[in-house]
Enzyme design. Structure first.
Site, PDB file in Angstrom:
ATOM      1  N   GLY A 206       0.840  -1.196   0.000  1.00 24.34           N
ATOM      2  CA  GLY A 206       0.000   0.000   0.000  1.00 24.34           C
ATOM      3  C   GLY A 206       0.874   1.246   0.000  1.00 24.34           C
ATOM      4  N   VAL A 208       2.941   4.726   1.269  1.00 19.62           N
ATOM      5  CA  VAL A 208       4.005   4.999   2.247  1.00 19.62           C
ATOM      6  C   VAL A 208       3.430   5.493   3.587  1.00 19.62           C
ATOM      7  CG1 VAL A 208       6.018   6.434   2.765  1.00 19.62           C
ATOM      8  CG2 VAL A 208       5.767   5.416   0.499  1.00 19.62           C
ATOM      9  N   GLY A 211       1.923   2.547   5.426  1.00 20.34           N
ATOM     10  CA  GLY A 211       2.972   1.576   5.760  1.00 20.34           C
ATOM     11  C   GLY A 211       3.858   2.071   6.890  1.00 20.34           C
ATOM     12  N   GLU A 229       5.606  -3.224   1.105  1.00 21.35           N
ATOM     13  CA  GLU A 229       5.769  -2.903  -0.318  1.00 21.35           C
ATOM     14  C   GLU A 229       4.997  -1.620  -0.568  1.00 21.35           C
ATOM     15  OE1 GLU A 229       7.575  -3.951  -2.561  1.00 21.35           O
ATOM     16  OE2 GLU A 229       8.239  -5.915  -1.913  1.00 21.35           O
ATOM     17  N   CYS A 263       2.288   1.183  -8.664  1.00 20.90           N
ATOM     18  CA  CYS A 263       3.415   1.643  -7.850  1.00 20.90           C
ATOM     19  C   CYS A 263       4.630   1.894  -8.723  1.00 20.90           C
ATOM     20  CB  CYS A 263       3.739   0.599  -6.790  1.00 20.90           C
ATOM     21  SG  CYS A 263       4.060  -1.025  -7.493  1.00 20.90           S
TER      22      CYS A 263
HETATM   23  P1  NAD Z   1      -3.557   2.276   0.909  1.00 19.92           P
HETATM   24  O1  NAD Z   1      -2.275   2.481   1.651  1.00 19.92           O
HETATM   25  O2  NAD Z   1      -4.589   3.319   0.999  1.00 19.92           O
HETATM   26  O3  NAD Z   1      -4.265   0.937   1.391  1.00 19.92           O
HETATM   27  C1  NAD Z   1      -3.637  -0.314   1.245  1.00 19.92           C
HETATM   28  C2  NAD Z   1      -4.307  -1.317   2.144  1.00 19.92           C
HETATM   29  O4  NAD Z   1      -4.029  -0.977   3.500  1.00 19.92           O
HETATM   30  C3  NAD Z   1      -5.830  -1.372   2.032  1.00 19.92           C
HETATM   31  O5  NAD Z   1      -6.243  -2.715   2.102  1.00 19.92           O
HETATM   32  C4  NAD Z   1      -6.279  -0.591   3.254  1.00 19.92           C
HETATM   33  O6  NAD Z   1      -7.574  -0.945   3.688  1.00 19.92           O
HETATM   34  C5  NAD Z   1      -5.226  -1.009   4.259  1.00 19.92           C
HETATM   35  N1  NAD Z   1      -5.036  -0.123   5.401  1.00 19.92           N
HETATM   36  C6  NAD Z   1      -5.340   1.191   5.511  1.00 19.92           C
HETATM   37  N2  NAD Z   1      -4.984   1.648   6.733  1.00 19.92           N
HETATM   38  C7  NAD Z   1      -4.430   0.597   7.395  1.00 19.92           C
HETATM   39  C8  NAD Z   1      -3.858   0.439   8.680  1.00 19.92           C
HETATM   40  N3  NAD Z   1      -3.777   1.451   9.547  1.00 19.92           N
HETATM   41  N4  NAD Z   1      -3.384  -0.772   9.023  1.00 19.92           N
HETATM   42  C9  NAD Z   1      -3.418  -1.806   8.158  1.00 19.92           C
HETATM   43  N5  NAD Z   1      -3.963  -1.722   6.918  1.00 19.92           N
HETATM   44  C10 NAD Z   1      -4.459  -0.525   6.546  1.00 19.92           C
HETATM   45  O7  NAD Z   1      -3.160   1.983  -0.607  1.00 19.92           O
HETATM   46  P2  NAD Z   1      -4.093   1.818  -1.892  1.00 19.92           P
HETATM   47  O8  NAD Z   1      -4.612   3.149  -2.282  1.00 19.92           O
HETATM   48  O9  NAD Z   1      -5.054   0.691  -1.714  1.00 19.92           O
HETATM   49  O10 NAD Z   1      -3.034   1.301  -2.949  1.00 19.92           O
HETATM   50  C11 NAD Z   1      -2.184   2.149  -3.613  1.00 19.92           C
HETATM   51  C12 NAD Z   1      -0.836   2.239  -2.928  1.00 19.92           C
HETATM   52  O11 NAD Z   1      -0.214   0.951  -2.910  1.00 19.92           O
HETATM   53  C13 NAD Z   1       0.105   3.134  -3.677  1.00 19.92           C
HETATM   54  O12 NAD Z   1       0.850   3.865  -2.746  1.00 19.92           O
HETATM   55  C14 NAD Z   1       0.976   2.158  -4.442  1.00 19.92           C
HETATM   56  O13 NAD Z   1       2.229   2.670  -4.825  1.00 19.92           O
HETATM   57  C15 NAD Z   1       1.101   1.058  -3.448  1.00 19.92           C
HETATM   58  N6  NAD Z   1       1.484  -0.186  -4.100  1.00 19.92           N
HETATM   59  C16 NAD Z   1       2.747  -0.677  -3.898  1.00 19.92           C
HETATM   60  C17 NAD Z   1       3.141  -1.830  -4.558  1.00 19.92           C
HETATM   61  C18 NAD Z   1       4.499  -2.416  -4.374  1.00 19.92           C
HETATM   62  O14 NAD Z   1       4.677  -3.582  -4.705  1.00 19.92           O
HETATM   63  N7  NAD Z   1       5.479  -1.671  -3.897  1.00 19.92           N
HETATM   64  C19 NAD Z   1       2.258  -2.460  -5.422  1.00 19.92           C
HETATM   65  C20 NAD Z   1       0.980  -1.921  -5.587  1.00 19.92           C
HETATM   66  C21 NAD Z   1       0.599  -0.792  -4.915  1.00 19.92           C
END
Ligand code: NAD
Length: 457
Positions: A206, A208, A211, A229, A263
């Site tokens: 998800g 930064v 994470g 990631e 990403c």
């Molecule tokens: P996001 O960070 O908003 O959410 C990701 C996940 O985390 C969701 O399932 C969300 O419900 C969950 N989440 C939210 N708050 C949380 C918490 N406090 N504790 C645990 N889980 C929580 O990201 P998104 O908008 O769904 O996805 C896009 C992001 O993901 C972008 O930043 C993208 O770059 C990144 N991404 C990274 C990779 C990689 O391999 N490096 C691949 C795909 C996407």
């Protein structure tokens, strides 16, 4: 208290409502996973593999249905969605190969006593997925953990809840109760799962900020392995000797695949000054091939972005970024008679280094002109991210020299920044991840390693 409920609407056609989703029961899932852990860890690898193969067949039989589900719920164009499901199916073969190698006990010769190094299961794992690859990214970690003997609780993005539920319906019945579970929900459920002390491994994919907040909360829990990631701001560097047509097409593809919501999307193009004007023409031509369209149609290359919030972020960037707009960008509230979250690609030529950029996650490219390759390298490293970078050059020497300066987990020559096959590891350096690369070899982060020696029997 009533469970939280929500409903997604197709971002490509807001008149289409998906089924209502109910948030999952976190404590019950953790109890079931904890109860299943010893049994699953003891289950021979051959049986885990056999079950995994059966699950693979179920997914393969539903390939088209799953791809349509991704396109409908996330707006990813159908051809890309088919590619995602193909990767999901292929990932199982790759991970089984990795498991057979990694999980095999190694005999260590030459030490003071007979010794082996062996891998043991960690216990319950939580896999948190993002919306943009709603199946593939969570699935890679799911498969590795399951093969390693760890029960998995999968919490997909709430924005892709319906297609994720279908994936789990197909996959979970091939494993004993408690071994592979779905918990729907958002941040609250994700955090509750991650913070529970019975959970021994986390794979979070998800953004930064989320994470980082999670890592801070987990910093004292040494029993947990936390794989992060995270996001990127990936540069494609065009050297003066590059094939400009190929570079332009790769930059356009990298910017527009999944509507910029990858990403590894190309968000920055850095071009050596002597070829900047020629490249610019070819780049804008290539972007003209990305016309917004219904993601469910096979011909569509540019679907909508995921949500009204993503459209608002795009509009904010259009209003705030300073420079010359080479392609103005535009919100298209209606495409082919369908109301949706459609936007057009945008390109801005910027001075300075763009150092304050956050991840943009929409089809918007910052175009920088570099005086020379050292300047290009400085521009590339001006953001805190380190996920992917690509150099376009005909010189292997340039690639090796300049490439060695770029702090990224994934480095390419003459390929789009989005070129990330499952045959390789995939992970970010710097703020893009914490050194637990996903993709190939992720299984290394699913086990605990134990050094065993003996004497005196
Ligand atoms: P996001 O960070 O908003 O959410 C990701 C996940 O985390 C969701 O399932 C969300 O419900 C969950 N989440 C939210 N708050 C949380 C918490 N406090 N504790 C645990 N889980 C929580 O990201 P998104 O908008 O769904 O996805 C896009 C992001 O993901 C972008 O930043 C993208 O770059 C990144 N991404 C990274 C990779 C990689 O391999 N490096 C691949 C795909 C996407």
């Amino acid at each position: 208290m009533a469970a939280e409920r929500w409903q997604n609407f197709s971002p490509g056609d807001l008149s289409v409502a998906l089924p209502e989703v109910v948030a999952g029961d976190v404590p019950a899932a953790i109890v079931a996973a904890t109860d299943a852990a010893a049994m699953w860890a003891r289950t021979p690898l051959a049986e885990r593999i056999e079950r995994m193969r059966a699950a693979q067949q179920a997914l393969a039989a539903a390939k088209d249905e799953l791809a349509r589900g991704i396109a409908l719920e996330t707006g990813k164009p159908l051809t890309e969605a088919l590619g995602e499901v193909g990767a999901v199916i292929a990932k199982i073969d790759l991970t089984i190969g990795d498991a057979e190698e990694h999980l095999t006990e190694r005999t260590i010769l030459g030490g003071p006593h007979p010794a082996v190094v062996r891998q043991s299961a960690r216990g319950p794992a939580v896999v948190i997925g993002p919306f943009n690859f709603p199946l593939h990214l969570g699935h890679g970690a799911n498969v590795a953990h399951l093969l390693a003997g760890n029960p998995v609780i999968f919490k997909p993005s709430p924005l892709a809840a319906t297609v994720a539920a279908r994936y789990v319906d197909l996959f979970a019945p091939h494993f004993p109760p408690g071994v592979f579970q779905l918990v729907q929900g958002g941040g609250a459920e994700g955090e509750a799962l991650c913070l529970d002390p019975r959970v021994r491994a986390i794979c979070f994919t998800g953004s930064v900020p989320v994470g980082r907040a999670l890592a801070l909360k987990l910093a004292g829990d040494f029993a947990k392995d936390v794989a992060l990631e995270l996001g990127g701001s990936n540069a494609l560097i065009v050297c003066a000797d590059a094939d400009l047509g190929a570079a332009a097409q790769a930059a356009a593809d990298g910017a527009c695949l999944t509507s910029g919501q990858r990403c590894n999307a190309t968000t920055r193009v850095i071009v050596e000054r002597s070829v900047a004007a020629a490249f610019e023409h070819k780049f804008l031509d290539a972007l003209a091939g990305y016309e917004p369209g219904d993601p469910r149609l096979p011909a569509t290359k540019l679907g909508p972005v995921i949500s009204a919030a993503a459209v608002a972020r795009y509009e904010k960037l259009l209003g705030e970024l300073r420079g010359d707009w080479l392609l103005a960008g535009q919100v298209e509230p209606v495409v082919a008679g369908k109301r949706g979250h459609y936007v057009r690609p945008a390109v801005i030529r910027r001075e300075g280094d763009g150092a304050t950029d956050a991840e943009c996650f929409v089809p918007l490219v910052s175009f920088f002109v570099a005086d020379d390759l050292d300047h290009a390298a400085r521009l590339q490293s001006a953001t805190p991210f380190g996920l992917t970078a690509s150099l376009f050059t005909r010189s292997e020497d340039t690639f090796r020299r300049l490439g060695a300066e770029l702090e990224v987990g994934n480095l390419y020559a003459n390929l789009p920044t989005t070129f990330s096959p499952s045959t390789l590891p995939f992970g970010g350096w710097r703020e893009s991840g914490n050194g637990r690369p996903g993709g190939r070899g992720f299984i290394r982060f699913t086990t605990r390693e134990q050094a065993v020696q003996w004497t005196g029997f």
